[in-house]
Design an enzyme around this catalytic site. Structure first.
Site, short mmCIF file in Angstrom:
data_model
loop_
_atom_site.label_atom_id
_atom_site.label_comp_id
_atom_site.label_asym_id
_atom_site.label_seq_id
_atom_site.Cartn_x
_atom_site.Cartn_y
_atom_site.Cartn_z
N HIS A 304 17.06 -14.14 -86.91
CA HIS A 304 16.02 -13.73 -85.98
C HIS A 304 16.26 -14.36 -84.64
O HIS A 304 16.73 -15.50 -84.57
CB HIS A 304 14.63 -14.12 -86.51
CG HIS A 304 13.54 -13.34 -85.88
ND1 HIS A 304 12.99 -13.70 -84.68
CD2 HIS A 304 12.95 -12.18 -86.25
CE1 HIS A 304 12.08 -12.79 -84.36
NE2 HIS A 304 12.04 -11.86 -85.28
N ASP A 361 11.70 -8.52 -92.80
CA ASP A 361 12.19 -7.27 -93.38
C ASP A 361 12.96 -7.46 -94.67
O ASP A 361 13.22 -6.48 -95.38
CB ASP A 361 13.07 -6.53 -92.36
CG ASP A 361 12.22 -5.93 -91.28
OD1 ASP A 361 11.11 -5.49 -91.60
OD2 ASP A 361 12.65 -5.92 -90.11
N1 CMC Z 1 24.53 -11.64 -90.78
C1 CMC Z 1 25.64 -12.31 -90.42
N2 CMC Z 1 25.76 -12.99 -89.26
C2 CMC Z 1 24.72 -12.98 -88.43
C3 CMC Z 1 23.51 -12.30 -88.73
C4 CMC Z 1 23.43 -11.62 -89.97
N3 CMC Z 1 22.32 -10.96 -90.30
N4 CMC Z 1 22.63 -12.46 -87.73
C5 CMC Z 1 23.26 -13.22 -86.81
N5 CMC Z 1 24.52 -13.54 -87.23
C6 CMC Z 1 25.49 -14.41 -86.54
C7 CMC Z 1 26.12 -13.71 -85.37
O1 CMC Z 1 27.31 -13.05 -85.73
C8 CMC Z 1 26.37 -14.89 -84.46
O2 CMC Z 1 27.47 -15.60 -84.94
P1 CMC Z 1 28.48 -16.37 -83.94
O3 CMC Z 1 27.65 -17.44 -83.28
O4 CMC Z 1 29.57 -16.88 -84.79
O5 CMC Z 1 28.96 -15.33 -82.95
C9 CMC Z 1 25.14 -15.78 -84.66
O6 CMC Z 1 24.72 -15.50 -86.01
C10 CMC Z 1 23.99 -15.52 -83.69
O7 CMC Z 1 23.68 -14.13 -83.76
P2 CMC Z 1 23.16 -13.25 -82.54
O8 CMC Z 1 23.61 -11.83 -82.75
O9 CMC Z 1 23.53 -13.92 -81.25
O10 CMC Z 1 21.61 -13.37 -82.73
P3 CMC Z 1 20.53 -12.48 -81.99
O11 CMC Z 1 19.39 -13.37 -81.71
O12 CMC Z 1 21.12 -11.72 -80.85
O13 CMC Z 1 20.15 -11.37 -83.09
C11 CMC Z 1 19.15 -10.33 -84.96
C12 CMC Z 1 19.04 -11.45 -83.92
C13 CMC Z 1 17.86 -10.26 -85.76
C14 CMC Z 1 19.35 -8.97 -84.24
C15 CMC Z 1 20.37 -10.64 -85.89
O14 CMC Z 1 20.15 -11.86 -86.58
C16 CMC Z 1 20.64 -9.50 -86.86
O15 CMC Z 1 21.40 -8.57 -86.52
N6 CMC Z 1 20.04 -9.55 -88.10
C17 CMC Z 1 20.16 -8.46 -89.04
C18 CMC Z 1 19.19 -7.34 -88.66
C19 CMC Z 1 17.75 -7.71 -89.00
O16 CMC Z 1 17.46 -8.20 -90.08
N7 CMC Z 1 16.83 -7.40 -88.04
C20 CMC Z 1 15.40 -7.61 -88.25
C21 CMC Z 1 14.81 -8.66 -87.38
S1 CMC Z 1 13.17 -9.12 -87.91
C22 CMC Z 1 12.22 -7.74 -87.56
C23 CMC Z 1 11.86 -7.67 -86.11
O17 CMC Z 1 11.10 -8.53 -85.66
O18 CMC Z 1 12.35 -6.73 -85.45
#
Ligand code: CMC
Length: 426
Positions: A304, A361
């Site tokens: 998140h 989720d």
């Molecule tokens: N699986 C594997 N790696 C992950 C995941 C995941 N679900 N989420 C983040 N990472 C890694 C990402 O690759 C990065 O790694 P590195 O530092 O080595 O490059 C690190 O963790 C930070 O990730 P980020 O993409 O910079 O994080 P963000 O804040 O931009 O994204 C997120 C947040 C929720 C979009 C992401 O965690 C994600 O894609 N999760 C899966 C989709 C999901 O469950 N979304 C629902 C969110 S809750 C409902 C809502 O409020 O909308």
């Protein structure tokens, strides 16, 4: 130490930045005049550390796993309130008295019919039309049926209309997707109960509402009701900042929610769990894929932007989950896979070091499944829950005396100025 101003040194020159402190001690550096004074802008891809507004609606502390609507903790609200009370709280700013709640619920029930002509829209969609597409387009078209202007009485009526009608639109969108007759709203049922009735009743049979499913739906709606400046809410504020009407702004929010990184994640979680199951239950393989950056695969329902400790909404769902699933007598093979996946991820260095925990989720889809809600409706359920939050944020944005149209800047990285070579010479 009082922090009322900050200094920025750029090109050897010092600039003073004003500091705004929130009621929970959050600190914001004011950069409004930075460009005029220095020529510089701030650059923050995905607005991960950019405050777009001051807001008195929802407080989140991602490190401590705290989430409150207007000062009330989500755990407290889930235990002591029903969804219409939470709608009232978010939209009007305080919990309703008994009389206020009665009037509000009366209004919500008596505005739940949609204009008969609007049924023709549903008929125009192809069979199996995704309910989220139908929801966003029909929400936008409400502005063609109900007057939108700055008259406070009309604006308040439109808020009630939207809260009351979106669940009817959602249920009709589902009926359309399975080719069944629409079921009209009933004024004697609760908000959640009426929605379930419109979803599952068929003209040829009596529909018996299960109070446990009704209460579970109410709980899920409360959990999703607001979440400060997330992608869809920021979209609602952004569209509304151009003076677009409430219905259009909410329609844009529904579209933003549909993506699988946001509201669509609950569907993506079930797809992922199914994929693991069909692939022989090899959880380790999918964990390794999620860690491999070249695979483009992420563990859906994990991570998140704000919560770096735990998602309090996931905690509420998780504790409700076991109790509700056993009371409903549900046995879901995907639940065992989900539990094992969670256990393994919470022990894995990759997920632990990046603070990737199950989010709301991860378990909500499993609960929806147990309640009989079909997968193509999961994100629609999220939208119904989030609606009062979007409306509250839209009102707050409209009433902010400092409001300006949303218009971020950019750092241009394209070609320098060049002449157009006539087509014949290229
Ligand atoms: N699986 C594997 N790696 C992950 C995941 C995941 N679900 N989420 C983040 N990472 C890694 C990402 O690759 C990065 O790694 P590195 O530092 O080595 O490059 C690190 O963790 C930070 O990730 P980020 O993409 O910079 O994080 P963000 O804040 O931009 O994204 C997120 C947040 C929720 C979009 C992401 O965690 C994600 O894609 N999760 C899966 C989709 C999901 O469950 N979304 C629902 C969110 S809750 C409902 C809502 O409020 O909308």
């Amino acid at each position: 130490m009082a922090m009322d101003s900050a200094k920025l040194i750029l090109g050897g020159k010092e600039f003073e930045l004003p500091v705004t402190t929130g009621s929970e001690g959050e600190i914001g550096l004011g950069i409004k005049s930075l460009r005029a004074e220095t020529g510089a802008i701030t650059l923050d891809s995905g607005y991960a550390n950019t405050g777009s507004c001051e807001s008195a609606i929802t407080f989140i502390d991602g490190e401590k796993g705290i989430m409150r609507y207007r000062g009330y903790s989500i755990e407290d609200l889930c235990e002591h309130a029903i969804f219409p009370e939470v709608c009232y709280l978010l939209v009007f700013g305080s919990l309703p008295s008994t009389e206020e709640l009665e009037t509000f619920v009366h209004d919500l029930t008596h505005h739940s019919l949609i204009h008969e002509d609007m049924k023709k829209f549903f008929e125009g969609y192809p069979p199996n039309a995704p309910p989220m597409s139908v929801l966003s387009t029909i929400a936008a078209s409400l502005s063609a049926y109900y007057p939108v202007n700055d008259d406070p009485a009309i604006s308040e009526l439109n808020i009630i209309r939207l809260l009351a009608k979106l669940k009817t639109i959602a249920a009709f969108a589902y009926k359309k997707s399975i080719g069944q007759a629409y079921v009209y709203p009933r004024n004697d049922l609760s908000y959640a109960g009426d929605f379930l009735h419109m979803m599952f009743a068929v003209p040829s049979e009596d529909y018996e509402l299960d109070p446990l499913i009704e209460r579970t739906l109410d709980l899920l709606l409360i959990l999703h009701a607001d979440h400060e400046q997330n992608c869809s809410t920021a979209t609602v504020r952004m569209v509304g900042s151009s003076d677009a009407n409430l219905f259009s702004s909410i329609s844009a929010g529904i579209s933003a929610l549909s993506g699988h990184l946001h509201g669509g994640a609950n569907v993506a979680v079930i797809k992922m769990l199914n994929m693991i199951r069909e692939d022989g239950g090899n959880i380790r393989k999918y964990m390794e894929m999620a860690k491999d950056k070249s695979s483009n695969f992420r563990l859906m329902g994990f991570g998140h932007r704000v919560y770096k400790n735990f998602d309090p909404r996931a905690n509420v769902i998780k504790s409700a989950n076991d109790r509700i699933l056993s009371e409903l007598g549900t046995e879901d093979p995907l639940l065992d896979i989900a539990k094992e996946l969670e256990r393994m991820a919470l022990e894995d260095e990759y997920f632990v070091s990046r603070k990737l925990y199950p989010n709301v989720d991860f378990y909500s889809g499993l609960l929806y499944r147990a309640m009989g809600i079909p997968t193509n409706m999961f994100t629609v359920m999220f939208a119904l829950g989030r609606l009062p939050g979007w409306i509250a944020q839209w009102i707050e944005m409209k009433n902010d005396p400092r409001k300006r149209i949303y218009r971020p800047r950019q750092i241009y990285t394209g070609s320098l100025s060049r002449p157009v070579v006539p087509l014949a010479d290229r």
